[in-house]
Write an enzyme that holds these catalytic residues in place. Structure first.
Site, PDB file in Angstrom:
ATOM      1  CE  LYS A   1     -58.217   9.792  43.285  1.00 16.98           C
ATOM      2  NZ  LYS A   1     -57.337   8.827  43.992  1.00 16.98           N
TER       3      LYS A   1
ATOM      4  CB  THR B   1     -57.347  11.993  46.981  1.00 13.22           C
ATOM      5  OG1 THR B   1     -56.745  10.745  47.326  1.00 13.22           O
ATOM      6  CG2 THR B   1     -56.439  13.129  47.415  1.00 13.22           C
TER       7      THR B   1
ATOM      8  CE  LYS C   1     -57.332   5.167  55.065  1.00 10.41           C
ATOM      9  NZ  LYS C   1     -57.456   6.482  54.401  1.00 10.41           N
TER      10      LYS C   1
ATOM     11  CE  LYS D   1     -62.452   5.474  52.458  1.00  5.19           C
ATOM     12  NZ  LYS D   1     -62.011   6.849  52.293  1.00  5.19           N
ATOM     13  NE  ARG D   2     -53.183  -0.154  52.924  1.00  6.38           N
ATOM     14  CZ  ARG D   2     -51.855  -0.284  52.936  1.00  6.38           C
ATOM     15  NH1 ARG D   2     -51.120   0.182  51.945  1.00  6.38           N
ATOM     16  NH2 ARG D   2     -51.268  -0.913  53.927  1.00  6.38           N
TER      17      ARG D   2
ATOM     18  CG  HIS E   1     -49.059  13.658  52.901  1.00  6.80           C
ATOM     19  ND1 HIS E   1     -49.901  14.003  51.868  1.00  6.80           N
ATOM     20  CD2 HIS E   1     -47.825  14.017  52.505  1.00  6.80           C
ATOM     21  CE1 HIS E   1     -49.202  14.533  50.882  1.00  6.80           C
ATOM     22  NE2 HIS E   1     -47.930  14.557  51.242  1.00  6.80           N
TER      23      HIS E   1
HETATM   24  C1  26V Z   1     -46.663   6.772  56.405  1.00  3.07           C
HETATM   25  C2  26V Z   1     -45.812   5.828  56.828  1.00  3.07           C
HETATM   26  C3  26V Z   1     -45.430   5.870  58.207  1.00  3.07           C
HETATM   27  C4  26V Z   1     -44.160   5.178  58.380  1.00  3.07           C
HETATM   28  C5  26V Z   1     -44.204   3.819  57.750  1.00  3.07           C
HETATM   29  C6  26V Z   1     -44.369   3.898  56.288  1.00  3.07           C
HETATM   30  C7  26V Z   1     -45.329   4.905  55.921  1.00  3.07           C
HETATM   31  C8  26V Z   1     -45.740   4.931  54.623  1.00  3.07           C
HETATM   32  C9  26V Z   1     -46.611   5.861  54.217  1.00  3.07           C
HETATM   33  C10 26V Z   1     -47.069   6.776  55.113  1.00  3.07           C
HETATM   34  C11 26V Z   1     -47.955   7.796  54.616  1.00  3.07           C
HETATM   35  C12 26V Z   1     -49.178   7.848  55.393  1.00  3.07           C
HETATM   36  C13 26V Z   1     -49.726   9.134  55.134  1.00  3.07           C
HETATM   37  C14 26V Z   1     -50.735   9.118  54.039  1.00  3.07           C
HETATM   38  O1  26V Z   1     -50.801   8.328  53.118  1.00  3.07           O
HETATM   39  N1  26V Z   1     -51.531  10.092  54.157  1.00  3.07           N
HETATM   40  C15 26V Z   1     -52.627  10.300  53.271  1.00  3.07           C
HETATM   41  O2  26V Z   1     -52.230  11.316  52.380  1.00  3.07           O
HETATM   42  C16 26V Z   1     -53.255  11.606  51.462  1.00  3.07           C
HETATM   43  C17 26V Z   1     -52.689  12.630  50.493  1.00  3.07           C
HETATM   44  O3  26V Z   1     -52.428  13.823  51.141  1.00  3.07           O
HETATM   45  C18 26V Z   1     -54.474  12.122  52.192  1.00  3.07           C
HETATM   46  O4  26V Z   1     -55.498  12.363  51.266  1.00  3.07           O
HETATM   47  C19 26V Z   1     -54.947  11.097  53.210  1.00  3.07           C
HETATM   48  O5  26V Z   1     -56.001  11.638  53.975  1.00  3.07           O
HETATM   49  C20 26V Z   1     -53.810  10.717  54.105  1.00  3.07           C
HETATM   50  O6  26V Z   1     -54.180   9.655  54.966  1.00  3.07           O
END
Ligand code: 26V
Length: 822
Positions: A672, A668, A566, A560-561, A370
């Site tokens: 929406k 996403t 972003k 968003k975050r 992701h």
């Molecule tokens: C990554 C990490 C890195 C380590 C620390 C904890 C942590 C927690 C969550 C994440 C996930 C980051 C990746 C993420 O949220 N990606 C998003 O995924 C969405 C669904 O596929 C996508 O639409 C977004 O573009 C993407 O940023």
């Protein structure tokens, strides 16, 4: 374990009646006998619980039936392993999917209780950070809707995402206690508890047949207890299970130790067990790198795999058929340790040999990536793993040796071998979880076409050469139930009046609206629905911020975050440029705009928090400057969550999807907004690229550098100084913010942030500024012709059907899981 006899022919109970009268009686009964309250003294939270329990009964019958069907037909089960499920509120979703909205409303009205008040009272379950967690929630709902037998596995955090408050424009984080009033949706399964080990040592034990089995003797054990929540699909098609694990001490009172006099020590140790599932890590970019996070990852991976293997053995009695009956999807690398843990379970617990265990493991797992952000790619110090998970680390080494051997045989060079290796040797040895997930899976997918291509050429370039068939794309989607039908009932009603109701069952039918895009009377009705939604949002902005905004203005939204990539900074800087223009040219006809922002910053992410403060600082000046004459308003709404998104999205005219190209894997939120008839201003990034293809380039506003151009600028290490000096409006903005025009109380507050843009414009904020500004003026021009605008908005809704998570899940089911659906 031999297969246990299953009772297939338990009678299916008659579906319960769901007319208002029956519901009224049952709600009253639940209120009295389950909540223990008399209607005379009952508060809304009591009514909420009673209503949920009544609705839940209707789900349970179907839940049992779904479970029975999977046993009876021996269908393959899909397990979605995710450290995050951002499910939000569940009651409206359940009532709406069961088609009971009107009867529940009527039943409650007979007690003088407003359904909408109860809906607002349900806590928003925020067991996730952002996109990845919300995608998992949309996927669960779609798997039920299209009838894929599925389980979501995750963690039941006591404290999910923090609550965000503002103090003088700065973000403050507070704990959110979503479980404070209990959770009527969940069922605790004390009988489904597994022991999870940590630490200790590995003992090789000679077997009677001469082989050697490795036995792990953990130093520490913690119980994983299951909590199940039913997930109901559209029209109650199927009900799947979200199973969340909670950590509990194996021996809750450690009585021996307590009795021997070590009272505090005994209690402390038992409390420590529960800390594993206490809190969600609120950072979605920089890995926390803390042992507790690794413990969370292993804890839920091990519990889930033990549960999966137990269920498989119970039904099939052997493990050779595992990949025929089980598909496990790894949501990012957070559950990647599962690859080693399944190998351990198959070999050390069930006695399979390495080759067979490896074959089964690879055929069972699939992995979704992701993010490509290098700082977000997880790695763990080998030393930590050796201490905490010694057997899993041994297995990871053995997997690595096998893969590197294969690479050598295929004639790969040392450099490529180093890139493939599961062990990163630069600066302390670390296990790369992405590589582990990749080699342990038969499928590795990205989440948009662009992201998947970039995966092949960046992080996984060498693994892709070694295994060229493995990487595939599954473009994300969103559930149209929550993100259209429930959050925007006005638009849903209008659509069905125009094209009939089939789109409710098959969202791609909304394409029929396309034929009405030029119809003036339909345009007016479409705009009237949007206006109503905007009035509702304007009221929220007034209540929460005391800012008056006009629903006649263009509502321009970025929610968003908060992240540098972003580029909320680009948006607010452009707002400052607009502010300058309005003041410099009061004679011109400016399009009135309301800029809405919302989003949380990771607590340790200084620049992100500073951007929130900047938005609030700029808002204070702009909103109160009489020279602006209300033509520009800026509102930062605190505590962004799923529920707030459901209020904001239907009210947006313009959706900001302006990430630095190549950095947003998919997005996403973009889907929406467009589904709800907002126009997108965005870069060629993530799923925006495919949105442009499906909407037609004339129905989306694209600007800025492409991913390839971003790469070139970075490779050439080009400074943005000339760019800033060549653009008068940009220079004015950079200098004003940098000099403290918006921060008179601390003039140096944004000095570094602005100075950084000259030489370290990593996110291309300066470099994309003029293109963004020009794109915004194009938006203004479109807004000037309201009929043309409305026709574009209608075409957005009409053409977004493909971005449904039903379509995405169908692709996963057919191409990755080979699981049955519908
Ligand atoms: C990554 C990490 C890195 C380590 C620390 C904890 C942590 C927690 C969550 C994440 C996930 C980051 C990746 C993420 O949220 N990606 C998003 O995924 C969405 C669904 O596929 C996508 O639409 C977004 O573009 C993407 O940023």
């Amino acid at each position: 374990m031999p297969p246990q006899p299953i009772v297939y022919d338990a009678p299916t109970p008659e579906p319960r009646a769901s007319d208002a009268e029956t519901l009224r009686n049952e709600i009253l009964e639940k209120l009295t006998y389950a909540v223990g309250k008399d209607p005379i003294v009952a508060r809304n939270t009591d009514w909420l619980t009673a209503t949920i329990l009544t609705v839940r009964d209707r789900i349970i019958d179907q839940w049992m039936e779904s479970t029975r069907d999977t046993w009876r037909t021996s269908k393959k089960r899909v397990y979605y392993l995710s450290l995050e499920f951002l499910i939000g509120r569940l009651m409206r979703d359940a009532i709406s999917n069961l088609g009971m909205m009107e009867s529940v409303r009527e039943a409650l009205a007979s007690f003088n209780v407003e359904l909408d008040d109860l809906i607002e009272r349900e806590p928003d379950a925020a067991l996730g950070n952002g996109g990845l967690g919300r995608l998992a929630a949309c996927f669960l709902e779609s798997m039920s809707t299209i009838k894929v037998p599925a389980y979501g596995y995750g963690i039941r955090y006591v404290n999910g995402m923090f609550r965000q408050e503002m103090s003088d424009g700065w973000q403050v984080e507070l704990p959110e206690t979503w479980l404070a009033h209990g959770n009527p949706w969940e069922f605790e399964r004390r009988e489904s508890a597994y022991e999870i080990g940590f630490g200790g040592y590995v003992e090789p034990v000679q077997q009677p047949d001469g082989s050697v089995r490795q036995i792990w003797h953990p130093a520490e054990h913690i119980n994983a207890v299951a909590y199940d929540t039913p997930v109901v699909g559209w029209r109650g098609a199927r009900v799947n299970t979200l199973r969340l694990w909670s950590a509990q001490p194996v021996d809750p009172i450690l009585l021996d130790r307590f009795n021997s006099g070590d009272h505090v020590g005994a209690l402390e140790e038992s409390a420590r067990a529960a800390t594993i599932t206490r809190v969600l890590y609120p950072a979605d970019s920089n890995p926390a790198g803390q042992e507790l996070r690794l413990r969370q990852e292993f804890f839920f991976s091990s519990a889930s795999l033990q549960d999966i293997v137990r269920r498989h053995l119970q039904q099939y009695g052997e493990l050779g058929s595992l990949p025929d009956k089980v598909a496990v999807q790894l949501n990012d690398t957070h559950p990647a340790i599962s690859v080693a843990e399944l190998m351990r379970i198959l070999m050390d617990v069930h006695g399979l040999g390495w080759d067979q265990a490896w074959k089964l493991t690879k055929a069972t797992f699939a992995y979704t990536n992701h993010t490509l952000l290098p700082e977000a790619l997880e790695t763990w110090p080998v030393a930590l793993l050796e201490r905490l998970l010694p057997r899993q680390m041994q297995i990871a080494y053995a997997i690595n040796a096998m893969v590197l051997e294969e690479a050598r045989e295929k004639g790969m060079e040392d450099e490529q071998i180093a890139a493939i290796s599961l062990i990163d040797e630069n600066g302390g040895r670390r296990l790369r979880m992405g590589q582990l997930a990749f080699v342990g899976s038969h499928s590795v997918n990205g989440v948009s076409a662009l992201h998947t291509e970039l995966m092949k050429h960046t992080v996984f370039a060498d693994l892709h050469k070694l295994y060229p068939q493995r990487i595939n794309n599954k473009t994300n989607g969103v559930t149209p139930r929550r993100w259209l039908m429930q959050c925007n009932p006005g638009l849903t009603q209008l659509i069905s009046e125009r094209i009939g109701s089939e789109f409710r069952d098959d969202i791609e039918q909304v394409i029929k609206l396309d034929a009405h895009a030029e119809d003036k009377s339909f345009q007016d009705r479409f705009a009237a629905v949007k206006r109503q939604n905007k009035e509702r949002l304007a009221a929220v902005i007034r209540e929460r911020l005391g800012i008056a905004v006009s629903p006649d203005a263009l509502f321009d939204v970025q929610i968003k975050r908060i992240h540098e990539y972003k580029r909320q900074l680009l948006n607010i800087m452009e707002a400052v440029a607009q502010y300058n223009m309005i003041r410099a040219h009061p004679e011109k006809r400016w399009v009135p705009r309301v800029k809405v922002f919302a989003g949380k910053a990771a607590s340790s992410y200084w620049n992100a928090k500073l951007v929130i403060k900047l938005i609030n600082d700029v808002a204070k000046v702009v909103n109160n400057d009489p020279a602006v004459r209300g033509l520009l308003k800026i509102a930062f709404l605190p505590n962004y969550n799923v529920s707030l998104a459901e209020t904001i999205i239907p009210a947006a005219d313009l959706s900001e999807q302006i990430s630095t190209a190549g950095m947003e894997a998919s997005g996403t939120g973009n889907m929406k907004f467009a589904l709800n008839g907002a126009l997108t201003i965005g870069t060629l990034d993530g799923a925006n690229v495919e949105m442009r293809e499906r909407l037609g380039p004339e129905n989306i506003v694209i600007f800025g550098l492409t991913a390839g151009e971003v790469e070139d600028v970075r490779r050439q290490n080009r400074s943005s100084r000339e760019v800033i000096e060549a653009s008068h409006p940009l220079r004015e903005v950079v200098e004003a913010i940098g000099a403290g025009v918006f921060s008179p109380d601390d003039r140096s507050r944004y000095r570094q942030l602005m100075d950084g843009l000259y030489e370290h414009d990593w996110f291309m904020v300066a470099r994309d500024f003029d293109a963004y500004s020009a794109a915004q003026r194009k938006v203004d021009a479109y807004w000037g012709d309201r009929s043309a605008w409305n026709s574009m908005a209608i075409r957005n809704t009409a053409r977004m059907g493909w971005f449904s998570s039903d379509r995405t899940i169908r692709e996963y089911a057919e191409e990755i899981w080979r699981a049955s659906h519908v």
